[in-house]
Design a protein around this motif. Structure first.
Motif, PDB file in Angstrom:
ATOM      1  N   ALA A 134       1.123   4.264  -2.927  1.00 25.09           N
ATOM      2  CA  ALA A 134      -0.174   4.734  -3.901  1.00 25.09           C
ATOM      3  C   ALA A 134      -0.464   5.941  -3.903  1.00 25.09           C
ATOM      4  N   TYR A 135      -0.488   6.904  -3.043  1.00 24.84           N
ATOM      5  CA  TYR A 135      -1.007   8.177  -3.151  1.00 24.84           C
ATOM      6  C   TYR A 135       0.256   9.025  -3.764  1.00 24.84           C
ATOM      7  N   TYR A 167       0.750  -1.296  -0.010  1.00 26.08           N
ATOM      8  CA  TYR A 167       0.008   0.055   0.052  1.00 26.08           C
ATOM      9  C   TYR A 167       1.006   1.209  -0.052  1.00 26.08           C
ATOM     10  N   ILE A 169      -2.457   0.247  -6.576  1.00 26.21           N
ATOM     11  CA  ILE A 169      -2.467  -0.643  -5.697  1.00 26.21           C
ATOM     12  C   ILE A 169      -2.887  -1.964  -6.036  1.00 26.21           C
ATOM     13  N   GLU A 203      -7.188  -2.302  -4.555  1.00 23.09           N
ATOM     14  CA  GLU A 203      -7.617  -1.232  -3.889  1.00 23.09           C
ATOM     15  C   GLU A 203      -9.144  -0.949  -4.178  1.00 23.09           C
ATOM     16  N   THR A 214      -8.946   8.203  -2.428  1.00 23.88           N
ATOM     17  CA  THR A 214      -8.926   6.965  -3.074  1.00 23.88           C
ATOM     18  C   THR A 214     -10.101   6.797  -4.153  1.00 23.88           C
ATOM     19  N   HIS A 241     -12.409  -6.910  -6.647  1.00 25.34           N
ATOM     20  CA  HIS A 241     -11.755  -5.570  -6.073  1.00 25.34           C
ATOM     21  C   HIS A 241     -11.070  -4.706  -7.193  1.00 25.34           C
TER      22      HIS A 241
END
Length: 393
Positions: free
Chosen positions: A42-43, A39, A331, A334, A160, A326
């Motif tokens: 990601a951002y 994780y 990710i 995510e 997200t 998902h």
């Protein structure tokens, strides 16, 4: 030419986040990132194409103006060289307490915020934090001290979801990531033989994926065989030698330009029992039925029910070990997750992994996983559908 994300795409993401901030009366959004395997990036990768290594980072997005990276001293040049950001600061909050950094000018989080205020001619009062659940306690406490708890809100889920519907460029990058994953799985099947170790077989697959442009894995490559090493949902690739009649389960999630393709397959080396054939056919049917229904307008709860009900009817409700659908992006696993707990509606441009699990049995376990792009009328599979699961000896 391999697909990439353009500078204009990153500019549009900045606009998207700043529009969100305008709607929610936020002066600054703080996004946390580190080198955590699954994780962590990601951002930062989505916002500024930055993949932290060794030192964590904060991405600061002001309501007006350009974003900035706040990180440790050893990462400044690295971030300037690899990211789409021209403002990178080494802050005391990220410095190792036992290190000296004579080559680098350091600052503090508060001073960086003040600089952003000067650039935008706007006081920063209300902030949103994304990635709070992964942030070290001392760092989050420092943010609360800087802004005050009444002015800090968790916006992780909302930020997200800004990336839930993929752009045209993202779709092409993810499509290529699935081509890489498919090549890796083809290599697993080609090299599967009696006497090869799990790790040697995994190495063959990763080598081929690297040659196609993979920059690493979104989750650890799992190549497992036999009863005890396939039964758990998660497994470690070992030096076990694969034998005739073994169940072999491969799960590959290569990362390309920050995005992932995720494929899972069961294989049988040699002749398969009638029971094992039925288990694999069960997964195939559940996945086909789920993909047939995946379309705009379907709710998360409706989608979750399809494969889950099918497996329950077959007597494997307990072995359907997790939600089967998902999203896939920066990710490997995510949001949005299409489960009974999520209130979300499927939209065109979303990309999902349909991952049908059958684990924790007395004979082992397996998954069947493929990627799908939601279109205006249904969905498109992003990787070849390999129906050859028996590897002759």
């Amino acid at each position: 030419m391999r697909p990439k994300i353009s500078d204009s795409e990153f500019a549009s993401r900045l606009n998207k986040v700043q529009n969100f901030m305008e709607e929610h009366s936020l002066d600054l959004v703080v996004m946390y990132a580190d080198d955590r395997y699954v994780y962590g990036q990601a951002y930062a990768r989505w916002m500024l194409d930055y993949q932290p290594q060794f030192e964590a980072a904060l991405i600061l997005v002001p309501l007006k103006g350009e974003a900035a990276i706040v990180t440790g001293a050893e990462s400044v040049e690295f971030a300037l060289h690899t990211s789409r950001c021209g403002q990178v600061f080494a802050a005391e909050e990220f410095l190792h307490p036992d290190e000296d950094y004579p080559y680098c000018e350091t600052t503090t989080l508060g001073q960086v915020v003040h600089k952003l205020e000067e650039c935008s001619d706007r006081k920063i009062l209300n902030i949103g934090v994304a990635g709070k659940e992964f942030m070290p306690y001392d760092l989050f406490k420092r943010i609360l001290e800087e802004f005050g708890s009444d002015h800090v809100q968790d916006v992780g889920d909302s930020v997200t979801m800004l990336r839930a519907v993929k752009s045209a460029e993202e779709i092409e990058v993810i499509r290529y990531a699935y081509q890489i994953a498919a090549k890796g799985m083809e290599t697993v099947y080609k090299n599967l033989r009696q006497g090869i170790t799990e790790r040697d077989l995994a190495a063959e697959a990763e080598y081929e994926m690297r040659k196609m442009g993979s920059e690493g894995m979104g989750i650890e490559l799992m190549l497992n065989s036999g009863t005890s090493n396939t039964a758990p949902v998660l497994s470690r690739t070992t030096f076990r030698e694969i034998q005739k009649g073994d169940l072999v389960v491969a799960t590959l999630a290569p990362r390309y330009e920050g995005y992932h393709g995720a494929i899972g397959r069961p294989f049988i080396l040699g002749e398969a029992s009638e029971d094992m054939k039925k288990y694999i056919e069960l997964l195939m049917y559940a996945q086909e039925e789920t993909a047939r229904r995946l379309a705009p307008g379907m709710s998360a709860e409706e989608m979750d029910r399809i494969s889950r009900q099918h497996m329950e009817d077959a007597g494997f409700g307990r072995n359907f070990a997790y939600s089967a659908i998902h999203s896939v992006g920066v990710i490997e696993f995510e949001a949005p997750i299409l489960s009974s707990k999520r209130k979300v509606t499927v939209k065109p441009g979303m990309i999902f992994s349909i991952d049908i699990p059958l684990f924790l049995t007395k004979w082992g376990g397996m998954r069947l996983e493929n990627g799908y792009l939601v279109t205006e009328t249904g969905c498109e599979r992003l990787n070849p559908w390999q129906k050859t699961y028996i590897k002759p000896i």
